[in-house]
Design an enzyme around this catalytic site. Sequence first.
Site, short mmCIF file in Angstrom:
data_model
loop_
_atom_site.label_atom_id
_atom_site.label_comp_id
_atom_site.label_asym_id
_atom_site.label_seq_id
_atom_site.Cartn_x
_atom_site.Cartn_y
_atom_site.Cartn_z
N ASP A 380 0.81 -1.22 0.00
CA ASP A 380 0.00 0.00 0.00
C ASP A 380 0.84 1.27 0.00
O ASP A 380 0.42 2.30 -0.54
CB ASP A 380 -0.93 0.01 1.22
CG ASP A 380 -1.91 -1.16 1.19
OD1 ASP A 380 -2.35 -1.54 0.08
OD2 ASP A 380 -2.22 -1.70 2.27
N VAL A 381 2.03 1.23 0.60
CA VAL A 381 2.84 2.44 0.72
C VAL A 381 3.49 2.85 -0.60
O VAL A 381 4.12 3.91 -0.69
CB VAL A 381 3.93 2.28 1.80
CG1 VAL A 381 3.31 2.07 3.16
CG2 VAL A 381 4.90 1.14 1.46
#
Length: 453
Positions: A380-381
């Site tokens: 997700d990052v």
Amino acid sequence: MNLLIALAYLIAAVLFILGLKQLSSPKGARNGNFTAAAGMVIAIGATIPLLHFTTTGLIVIVIGVLIGGAVGTFGARMVKMTAIPQMVALFNGVGGGAAALVAVSELLSFGSHPPFAEAFPSVFSIVIGSISFAGSMVAFAKLQELMTGTPITYPGQQVVNGLIAAAIIGFVIAVLAIASVPFSFVGLMVLALVLGGADMPVVISLLNAFTGLAVAASGFTLNNFALIVAGTLVGASGSLLTKLMSDAMGRSLGNVLFGAFGQVKTGAAAVAGKETRSVRAGNAEDLATLLAYSRRVIIVPGYGLAVAQAQHAVRELAELLEKRGVEVNYAIHPVAGRMPGHMNVLLAEANVPYEQLKEMDEINGEFKDADVALVVGANDVVNPAARSSPGSPIYGMPILNADQAKNIVFMKRSMRPGFAGIDNDLLYDSKTIMFFGDAKDSLTKLVNAVKAA
């Protein structure tokens, strides 16, 4: 005598603050632990003369010290660095639970009509301490994979939580305004435990803040200056860190607490899109050649690296590349891993040089000049949906600019989505090469291939 005790508490408070300051840097963290521990020893030593021991009480204290010392020593020596988030969650829970029990004990000693100045901090400590205890146990169970890590929701969940909160307020009013009887404050504790044990994606830093506030409230109840200072410091630092973590996720604190973040959401359009998209997969030899003949490589570590205990393997790979003249840095996202600073601690434990650990704001501008962004277990990052998809759960979250690198090597076990439960378009980017498998095994293969390159 009282003057000496007050002076000892003041020295302890100063050491707590200095220790907290040292803990803000990896280089000073070790000394910070020793500084704060020295302050705690002084505080305990100053408190002992104020206590009126009975034989039974002394025996209980000695037993508690022996058990706590044994468990703490075992944890410090045997728990792996990858399990630090679980241990922190347990420590948070124990602190909050202890504060709640102390508050219950004090209410029992005050009788049925305690003064408001004594009853209020006790009630506050019971509520916050119980929520911290239950929430920390849920966090531990999730991190230890004893229960699902995704939120468990049901129709009317917010209504149920609201009713529990209203009941808690009712019991608080009953204790403060009517009478402090065991039924009222024990019921208060049980309801607070239920509320804290609800499936909330509460970050560990917030639980830490709750524990600090509960301890500070116990300090007011016991009229103990050391507890007030220590609890306030923990509460303040945990609150600030929670705000920073919320900002790093691009979400409000209310959304972090009550939003069902992490549920996999796949619509018909998304399914159709996946059927027509393809990914490039590479082998260790080809990727080793790409890495070995690069000028700049940025490694993006994530929770997958921690789970696989691959921090030593990634350091070995970086050292091999550096011997070939490759510049290597690590891009650390604030919420990479499962607790604040998780990646920093893991990589420092593997003796990765501190100067190579670069925070998001510092490293983001360097991705465009990197020949390879090596994403190890993160998802997700680095997901571009945070910038380009207004309807995405992570839209607005600051991310690492891995997609701006000339080549992206993405190491994952599978194509499954990350914690946010959404697909990552970066996996399908024409610059991305997937390297499937356990992070440690895959990195070991890369190390061997680079040696043979």
